[in-house]
Design a protein around this motif. Structure first.
Motif, PDB file in Angstrom:
ATOM      1  N   LEU A  58       0.860  -1.312  -0.029  1.00 36.46           N
ATOM      2  CA  LEU A  58       0.098   0.008   0.058  1.00 36.46           C
ATOM      3  C   LEU A  58       0.864   1.158   0.071  1.00 36.46           C
ATOM      4  CD1 LEU A  58      -2.848  -0.926   2.428  1.00 36.46           C
ATOM      5  CD2 LEU A  58      -3.159  -0.750  -0.144  1.00 36.46           C
ATOM      6  N   VAL A  59       1.979   1.100   0.588  1.00 41.00           N
ATOM      7  CA  VAL A  59       2.850   2.237   0.517  1.00 41.00           C
ATOM      8  C   VAL A  59       3.700   2.542  -0.752  1.00 41.00           C
ATOM      9  CG1 VAL A  59       4.918   3.322   1.860  1.00 41.00           C
ATOM     10  CG2 VAL A  59       3.231   2.452   3.084  1.00 41.00           C
ATOM     11  N   THR A  60       4.081   1.372  -1.203  1.00 45.68           N
ATOM     12  CA  THR A  60       5.104   1.491  -2.232  1.00 45.68           C
ATOM     13  C   THR A  60       4.414   1.209  -3.638  1.00 45.68           C
ATOM     14  OG1 THR A  60       5.620  -0.771  -2.253  1.00 45.68           O
ATOM     15  CG2 THR A  60       7.002   0.577  -1.028  1.00 45.68           C
ATOM     16  N   ASP A  61       3.346   0.479  -4.056  1.00 44.58           N
ATOM     17  CA  ASP A  61       2.686   0.391  -5.043  1.00 44.58           C
ATOM     18  C   ASP A  61       1.225  -0.417  -4.975  1.00 44.58           C
ATOM     19  OD1 ASP A  61       2.092  -0.110  -7.746  1.00 44.58           O
ATOM     20  OD2 ASP A  61       3.698  -1.550  -8.408  1.00 44.58           O
ATOM     21  N   PRO A  62       0.212   0.394  -4.591  1.00 44.54           N
ATOM     22  CA  PRO A  62      -0.891  -0.047  -4.187  1.00 44.54           C
ATOM     23  C   PRO A  62      -1.685  -0.969  -5.516  1.00 44.54           C
ATOM     24  CG  PRO A  62      -0.825   2.231  -3.594  1.00 44.54           C
ATOM     25  CD  PRO A  62       0.438   1.871  -4.629  1.00 44.54           C
ATOM     26  N   SER A  63      -1.199  -0.707  -6.580  1.00 43.32           N
ATOM     27  CA  SER A  63      -1.944  -1.390  -7.719  1.00 43.32           C
ATOM     28  C   SER A  63      -1.273  -2.991  -7.681  1.00 43.32           C
ATOM     29  CB  SER A  63      -1.435  -0.957  -8.993  1.00 43.32           C
ATOM     30  OG  SER A  63       0.048  -1.009  -9.336  1.00 43.32           O
ATOM     31  N   ARG A  64      -0.135  -3.358  -7.085  1.00 43.43           N
ATOM     32  CA  ARG A  64       0.027  -4.621  -6.808  1.00 43.43           C
ATOM     33  C   ARG A  64       0.029  -5.486  -5.356  1.00 43.43           C
ATOM     34  NH1 ARG A  64       4.052  -6.735 -10.355  1.00 43.43           N
ATOM     35  NH2 ARG A  64       4.628  -7.898  -8.673  1.00 43.43           N
ATOM     36  N   LEU A  65      -1.196  -4.680  -4.819  1.00 43.84           N
ATOM     37  CA  LEU A  65      -1.485  -5.188  -3.367  1.00 43.84           C
ATOM     38  C   LEU A  65      -1.622  -6.735  -3.437  1.00 43.84           C
ATOM     39  CD1 LEU A  65      -2.507  -4.550  -0.622  1.00 43.84           C
ATOM     40  CD2 LEU A  65      -4.722  -4.364  -1.511  1.00 43.84           C
ATOM     41  N   PHE A  66      -2.388  -7.094  -4.397  1.00 40.34           N
ATOM     42  CA  PHE A  66      -2.693  -8.729  -4.199  1.00 40.34           C
ATOM     43  C   PHE A  66      -1.616  -9.721  -4.948  1.00 40.34           C
ATOM     44  CE2 PHE A  66      -6.885  -6.827  -3.539  1.00 40.34           C
ATOM     45  CZ  PHE A  66      -6.928  -7.503  -2.445  1.00 40.34           C
ATOM     46  N   ASP A  67      -0.595  -8.855  -5.316  1.00 39.92           N
ATOM     47  CA  ASP A  67       0.453  -9.746  -5.942  1.00 39.92           C
ATOM     48  C   ASP A  67       1.731  -9.976  -4.992  1.00 39.92           C
ATOM     49  OD1 ASP A  67      -0.995  -9.863  -8.472  1.00 39.92           O
ATOM     50  OD2 ASP A  67       0.031  -8.350  -9.344  1.00 39.92           O
ATOM     51  N   GLY A  68       1.399 -10.620  -3.854  1.00 43.87           N
ATOM     52  CA  GLY A  68       2.351 -10.876  -2.877  1.00 43.87           C
ATOM     53  C   GLY A  68       3.655 -11.278  -3.518  1.00 43.87           C
ATOM     54  N   ASN A  69       4.779 -11.084  -2.838  1.00 45.90           N
ATOM     55  CA  ASN A  69       6.033 -11.643  -3.368  1.00 45.90           C
ATOM     56  C   ASN A  69       6.380 -13.013  -2.907  1.00 45.90           C
ATOM     57  OD1 ASN A  69       6.457 -11.386  -0.579  1.00 45.90           O
ATOM     58  ND2 ASN A  69       8.182  -9.974  -0.699  1.00 45.90           N
ATOM     59  N   ILE A  70       5.276 -13.798  -2.610  1.00 50.47           N
ATOM     60  CA  ILE A  70       5.463 -15.225  -2.179  1.00 50.47           C
ATOM     61  C   ILE A  70       5.042 -15.865  -3.672  1.00 50.47           C
ATOM     62  CG2 ILE A  70       3.429 -15.676  -1.194  1.00 50.47           C
ATOM     63  CD1 ILE A  70       4.648 -17.387   0.802  1.00 50.47           C
ATOM     64  N   LEU A  71       5.579 -16.952  -3.914  1.00 48.33           N
ATOM     65  CA  LEU A  71       5.143 -17.821  -4.976  1.00 48.33           C
ATOM     66  C   LEU A  71       5.272 -16.919  -6.423  1.00 48.33           C
ATOM     67  CD1 LEU A  71       1.943 -19.621  -3.817  1.00 48.33           C
ATOM     68  CD2 LEU A  71       4.499 -20.387  -3.710  1.00 48.33           C
ATOM     69  N   HIS A  72       6.139 -16.186  -6.492  1.00 48.15           N
ATOM     70  CA  HIS A  72       6.347 -15.058  -7.609  1.00 48.15           C
ATOM     71  C   HIS A  72       7.010 -16.190  -8.790  1.00 48.15           C
ATOM     72  CE1 HIS A  72       7.782 -11.507  -9.821  1.00 48.15           C
ATOM     73  NE2 HIS A  72       8.724 -12.386 -10.372  1.00 48.15           N
ATOM     74  N   PRO A  73       6.460 -16.174  -9.841  1.00 49.73           N
ATOM     75  CA  PRO A  73       5.651 -14.952 -10.374  1.00 49.73           C
ATOM     76  C   PRO A  73       4.284 -15.297 -10.663  1.00 49.73           C
ATOM     77  CG  PRO A  73       6.460 -16.333 -12.195  1.00 49.73           C
ATOM     78  CD  PRO A  73       7.001 -17.025 -10.862  1.00 49.73           C
TER      79      PRO A  73
END
Length: 146
Positions: free
Chosen positions: A63-78
């Motif tokens: 929410l602080v850095t890039d709210p448009s990617r809120l649901f794209d957690g950095n787990i299980l990337h990509p």
């Protein structure tokens, strides 16, 4: 206790004091989180705690850095929308984002979530009991005992 505007503030202050006193180990050990050594499945409780730390930390960070990617957690990337498949804990954002900004520490994000949950639940109990019993003192007791 009267139904004046002061009684909600007094009740809220009581619940904050009780929560701080009752859960002081959360706030006296800067980088430590509660551990669950007992019970039938302590490993699962620890995994759940760690998942909650990650979710709360990620949501506040996103929410602080890039709210448009809120649901794209950095787990299980990509993989996309990983938060959408789990809890998102958005209700805690008013408390967790300022703590993350102030501390940069996800352990404290979990701690503030626990603290605000306890205080707000006690306050909600106070509101219900005060409304139905029309007794502010009984409502304070109910909130403290909750």
């Amino acid at each position: 206790m009267s139904r004046s505007g002061k009684s909600p503030a007094i009740a809220f202050a009581v619940f904050v004091v009780v929560a701080v006193a009752g859960f002081r180990p959360l706030f006296t050990r800067w980088n430590e989180l509660p551990t669950y050594g007992g019970g039938d499945v302590p490993a699962m409780a620890l995994a759940d705690r760690n998942l909650n730390v990650w979710i709360l930390g990620w949501v506040a960070h996103a929410l602080v850095t890039d709210p448009s990617r809120l649901f794209d957690g950095n787990i299980l990337h990509p993989a996309r929308d990983t938060i959408a498949g789990s809890e998102n804990m958005l209700a805690h954002v008013p408390f967790t984002v300022p703590v993350l900004l102030a501390t940069g520490n996800s352990a404290w994000v979990l701690k503030i979530m626990m603290f605000e949950s306890i205080v707000l639940t006690a306050f909600a109990a106070w509101l219900v009991v005060r409304h139905h019993a029309r007794d502010g003192a009984a409502a304070i007791v109910a909130g403290v005992l909750l």
